[in-house]
Design a protein around this motif. Structure first.
Motif, PDB file in Angstrom:
ATOM      1  N   TYR A 149      -7.115 -19.930  -7.896  1.00  0.00           N
ATOM      2  CA  TYR A 149      -7.649 -19.182  -7.031  1.00  0.00           C
ATOM      3  C   TYR A 149      -7.028 -18.941  -5.619  1.00  0.00           C
ATOM      4  N   VAL A 150      -7.410 -18.050  -4.867  1.00  0.00           N
ATOM      5  CA  VAL A 150      -6.777 -17.647  -3.536  1.00  0.00           C
ATOM      6  C   VAL A 150      -7.010 -18.460  -2.384  1.00  0.00           C
ATOM      7  N   SER A 151      -5.921 -19.432  -2.362  1.00  0.00           N
ATOM      8  CA  SER A 151      -6.070 -20.282  -1.178  1.00  0.00           C
ATOM      9  C   SER A 151      -5.960 -19.866   0.323  1.00  0.00           C
ATOM     10  N   SER A 152      -5.124 -18.683   0.342  1.00  0.00           N
ATOM     11  CA  SER A 152      -4.781 -17.932   1.596  1.00  0.00           C
ATOM     12  C   SER A 152      -4.105 -16.548   1.240  1.00  0.00           C
ATOM     13  N   PRO A 153      -4.494 -15.621   1.967  1.00  0.00           N
ATOM     14  CA  PRO A 153      -3.893 -14.330   1.682  1.00  0.00           C
ATOM     15  C   PRO A 153      -2.499 -14.302   1.302  1.00  0.00           C
ATOM     16  N   GLY A 154      -2.351 -13.705  -0.015  1.00  0.00           N
ATOM     17  CA  GLY A 154      -0.887 -13.885  -0.445  1.00  0.00           C
ATOM     18  C   GLY A 154      -0.610 -15.280  -1.255  1.00  0.00           C
ATOM     19  N   THR A 155      -1.376 -15.994  -1.221  1.00  0.00           N
ATOM     20  CA  THR A 155      -1.164 -17.556  -2.044  1.00  0.00           C
ATOM     21  C   THR A 155      -2.246 -17.847  -3.088  1.00  0.00           C
ATOM     22  N   VAL A 156      -1.902 -17.984  -4.278  1.00  0.00           N
ATOM     23  CA  VAL A 156      -2.704 -18.331  -5.318  1.00  0.00           C
ATOM     24  C   VAL A 156      -2.328 -19.825  -5.821  1.00  0.00           C
ATOM     25  N   THR A 157      -3.460 -20.594  -5.548  1.00  0.00           N
ATOM     26  CA  THR A 157      -3.127 -22.286  -6.278  1.00  0.00           C
ATOM     27  C   THR A 157      -3.491 -22.145  -7.515  1.00  0.00           C
ATOM     28  N   LEU A 158      -2.584 -22.599  -8.262  1.00  0.00           N
ATOM     29  CA  LEU A 158      -2.644 -22.474  -9.627  1.00  0.00           C
ATOM     30  C   LEU A 158      -3.234 -24.123 -10.162  1.00  0.00           C
ATOM     31  N   LEU A 159      -4.321 -23.988 -10.958  1.00  0.00           N
ATOM     32  CA  LEU A 159      -5.153 -25.212 -11.352  1.00  0.00           C
ATOM     33  C   LEU A 159      -4.800 -25.738 -12.522  1.00  0.00           C
ATOM     34  N   GLY A 164       0.858  -1.127  -0.069  1.00  0.00           N
ATOM     35  CA  GLY A 164       0.195  -0.187  -0.130  1.00  0.00           C
ATOM     36  C   GLY A 164       0.808   1.206   0.051  1.00  0.00           C
ATOM     37  N   LEU A 165       0.502   2.284  -0.758  1.00  0.00           N
ATOM     38  CA  LEU A 165       1.128   3.353  -0.764  1.00  0.00           C
ATOM     39  C   LEU A 165       0.213   4.498  -0.074  1.00  0.00           C
ATOM     40  N   PHE A 166       0.839   5.252   1.049  1.00  0.00           N
ATOM     41  CA  PHE A 166      -0.024   6.116   1.726  1.00  0.00           C
ATOM     42  C   PHE A 166       0.140   7.607   1.558  1.00  0.00           C
ATOM     43  N   SER A 167      -0.543   8.327   1.920  1.00  0.00           N
ATOM     44  CA  SER A 167      -0.424   9.743   1.994  1.00  0.00           C
ATOM     45  C   SER A 167       0.683  10.510   2.550  1.00  0.00           C
ATOM     46  N   ASP A 168       1.356   9.922   3.731  1.00  0.00           N
ATOM     47  CA  ASP A 168       2.342  10.252   4.298  1.00  0.00           C
ATOM     48  C   ASP A 168       3.918   9.831   3.414  1.00  0.00           C
ATOM     49  N   GLY A 169       3.749   9.371   2.356  1.00  0.00           N
ATOM     50  CA  GLY A 169       4.697   8.966   1.605  1.00  0.00           C
ATOM     51  C   GLY A 169       5.346   7.646   1.683  1.00  0.00           C
ATOM     52  N   SER A 170       4.705   6.832   2.846  1.00  0.00           N
ATOM     53  CA  SER A 170       5.281   5.518   3.030  1.00  0.00           C
ATOM     54  C   SER A 170       4.737   4.576   1.972  1.00  0.00           C
ATOM     55  N   ALA A 171       5.485   3.403   2.137  1.00  0.00           N
ATOM     56  CA  ALA A 171       4.935   2.112   1.595  1.00  0.00           C
ATOM     57  C   ALA A 171       4.787   0.944   2.458  1.00  0.00           C
ATOM     58  N   GLN A 172       3.725   0.475   2.997  1.00  0.00           N
ATOM     59  CA  GLN A 172       3.335  -0.538   3.734  1.00  0.00           C
ATOM     60  C   GLN A 172       2.864  -1.901   3.198  1.00  0.00           C
ATOM     61  N   PRO A 173       3.678  -3.134   3.691  1.00  0.00           N
ATOM     62  CA  PRO A 173       3.082  -4.478   3.255  1.00  0.00           C
ATOM     63  C   PRO A 173       1.468  -4.518   3.633  1.00  0.00           C
ATOM     64  N   MET A 174       0.733  -4.861   2.613  1.00  0.00           N
ATOM     65  CA  MET A 174      -0.790  -5.213   3.002  1.00  0.00           C
ATOM     66  C   MET A 174      -1.322  -6.646   2.400  1.00  0.00           C
ATOM     67  N   THR A 175      -0.431  -7.378   2.239  1.00  0.00           N
ATOM     68  CA  THR A 175      -0.690  -8.781   1.795  1.00  0.00           C
ATOM     69  C   THR A 175      -1.779  -9.490   2.483  1.00  0.00           C
ATOM     70  N   ARG A 176      -1.757  -9.282   3.797  1.00  0.00           N
ATOM     71  CA  ARG A 176      -2.859  -9.727   4.564  1.00  0.00           C
ATOM     72  C   ARG A 176      -3.946  -8.796   4.879  1.00  0.00           C
ATOM     73  N   SER A 177      -4.091  -7.649   4.304  1.00  0.00           N
ATOM     74  CA  SER A 177      -5.064  -6.577   4.888  1.00  0.00           C
ATOM     75  C   SER A 177      -5.940  -6.588   3.547  1.00  0.00           C
ATOM     76  N   VAL A 178      -5.539  -6.839   2.400  1.00  0.00           N
ATOM     77  CA  VAL A 178      -6.361  -6.694   0.967  1.00  0.00           C
ATOM     78  C   VAL A 178      -7.492  -7.982   0.740  1.00  0.00           C
ATOM     79  N   GLN A 179      -8.235  -7.500  -0.038  1.00  0.00           N
ATOM     80  CA  GLN A 179      -9.327  -8.644  -0.566  1.00  0.00           C
ATOM     81  C   GLN A 179      -8.609  -9.172  -1.586  1.00  0.00           C
ATOM     82  N   TRP A 180      -8.330 -10.300  -1.762  1.00  0.00           N
ATOM     83  CA  TRP A 180      -7.720 -11.048  -2.881  1.00  0.00           C
ATOM     84  C   TRP A 180      -8.855 -11.809  -3.826  1.00  0.00           C
ATOM     85  N   SER A 181      -8.495 -11.597  -5.053  1.00  0.00           N
ATOM     86  CA  SER A 181      -9.636 -12.230  -5.970  1.00  0.00           C
ATOM     87  C   SER A 181      -8.695 -12.901  -7.367  1.00  0.00           C
TER      88      SER A 181
END
Length: 302
Positions: free
Chosen positions: A143-153, A118-135
């Motif tokens: 498909y997204v099997s867990s936050p930050g992991t895509v299982t390839l079929l 994530g890029l923020f208004s104060d100029g910082s960049a923070q990891p958001m892998t577990r904070s976002v909605q994946w699809s």
């Protein structure tokens, strides 16, 4: 019988933006000098849950949730000991999202890690892998099997998306068919082993699309000099000499030669230690391995 002497709590960062998530770990240090991860065993608490919440629930131990701007102390307690750390939640707002890698790709039947930043208004960049909605748009491809992991079929192309606070990032996802092209052993030139000693080898499989994955091949040895188990652990048996270990995966195979010696490796030697070469001329170096009993092996060509 070692006694727990100290708990150390470490968050994944010291400042968070409201609406983001993170994690913290608790490490216990014992009287015998050892340490262990106690994240799942401690009792977690926050001095200001309305600022920063912390989870003690199964599977989410130590997970942090930034709520509102402010400061909070995160505490972990175990037996009679406690450890703590301070974290800050800023009033920065999310202004952008990115996904890495920029063009995720992998092989069908495997798990592919992806990350969101994530890029923020104060100029910082923070990891958001577990904070976002994946699809994933086409879930027949992956498909997204867990936050930050895509299982390839299956083989194909689609889009992977990450969304938060009304913002969205997307990246093209390519899935290649299972098509092994090359098998390699690491390290490619294993060190010599003293009789009775062991070392671990790993194997990497390269597919036709260039994707490289850690493999679990079948292991075998061509001589009595070396013994190898199913995990790739090689042991120098009672017979001196050079043996070959082979990793096999389908029609592919990769060899590695290892010397079994009665003399342990005492060091390496490059000669000369300083080489001066005039412009337009050539120079050469010698690489030697020093074994016990004064044995010197010239490995310059290998």
């Amino acid at each position: 019988n070692a006694a727990l002497q100290r708990l150390v709590v470490v968050p994944d960062r010291v400042q968070y933006a409201a609406g983001t998530a993170g994690s913290t770990t608790a490490t216990g240090f014992f009287s015998d000098g050892s340490h262990a991860d106690l994240t799942s065993l401690v009792k977690w608490s926050s001095s200001a849950p309305s600022v920063m919440s912390v989870s003690s629930s199964s599977g989410n131990w130590g997970r942090l949730g930034a709520q509102t701007p402010g400061r909070a102390t995160i505490e972990a307690s175990y037996l009679e000991l406690t450890g703590s750390t301070s974290v800050t939640v800023s009033d920065a707002t999310l202004t952008g999202l990115t996904i890495s890698p920029l063009r995720p790709h992998g092989v069908e039947g495997t798990d592919l890690p992806v990350e969101a930043t994530g890029l923020f208004s104060d100029g910082s960049a923070q990891p958001m892998t577990r904070s976002v909605q994946w699809s994933v748009d086409d879930q027949s491809v992956g498909y997204v099997s867990s936050p930050g992991t895509v299982t390839l079929l299956t083989e194909g192309s689609t889009i992977v998306r990450a969304g938060a606070a009304g913002l969205q990032a997307q990246a093209g996802l390519d899935v290649a068919p299972l098509a092994p092209a090359q098998l390699e052993i690491s390290p490619a030139l294993p060190d010599a082993l003293q009789l009775g000693a062991s070392s671990r080898l790993t194997a990497w499989l390269t597919h036709r699309d260039g994707t490289v994955v850690l493999d679990d091949p079948s292991w075998s040895s061509t001589s009595l000099t070396l013994a190898v188990n199913s995990a790739g652990e090689v042991t120098a048996s009672e017979q001196l000499g050079v043996g070959t270990v082979i990793a096999s995966e389908g029609s592919l195979s990769a060899p590695a030669s290892i010397e079994a010696t009665s003399n342990g490796i005492e060091g390496w030697h490059v000669w000369p230690p300083e080489l001066v070469v005039p412009t337009g001329a050539e120079g050469s170096l010698v690489f030697e391995r020093i074994l016990g009993a004064g044995i010197v092996q010239d490995l310059t060509q290998t």
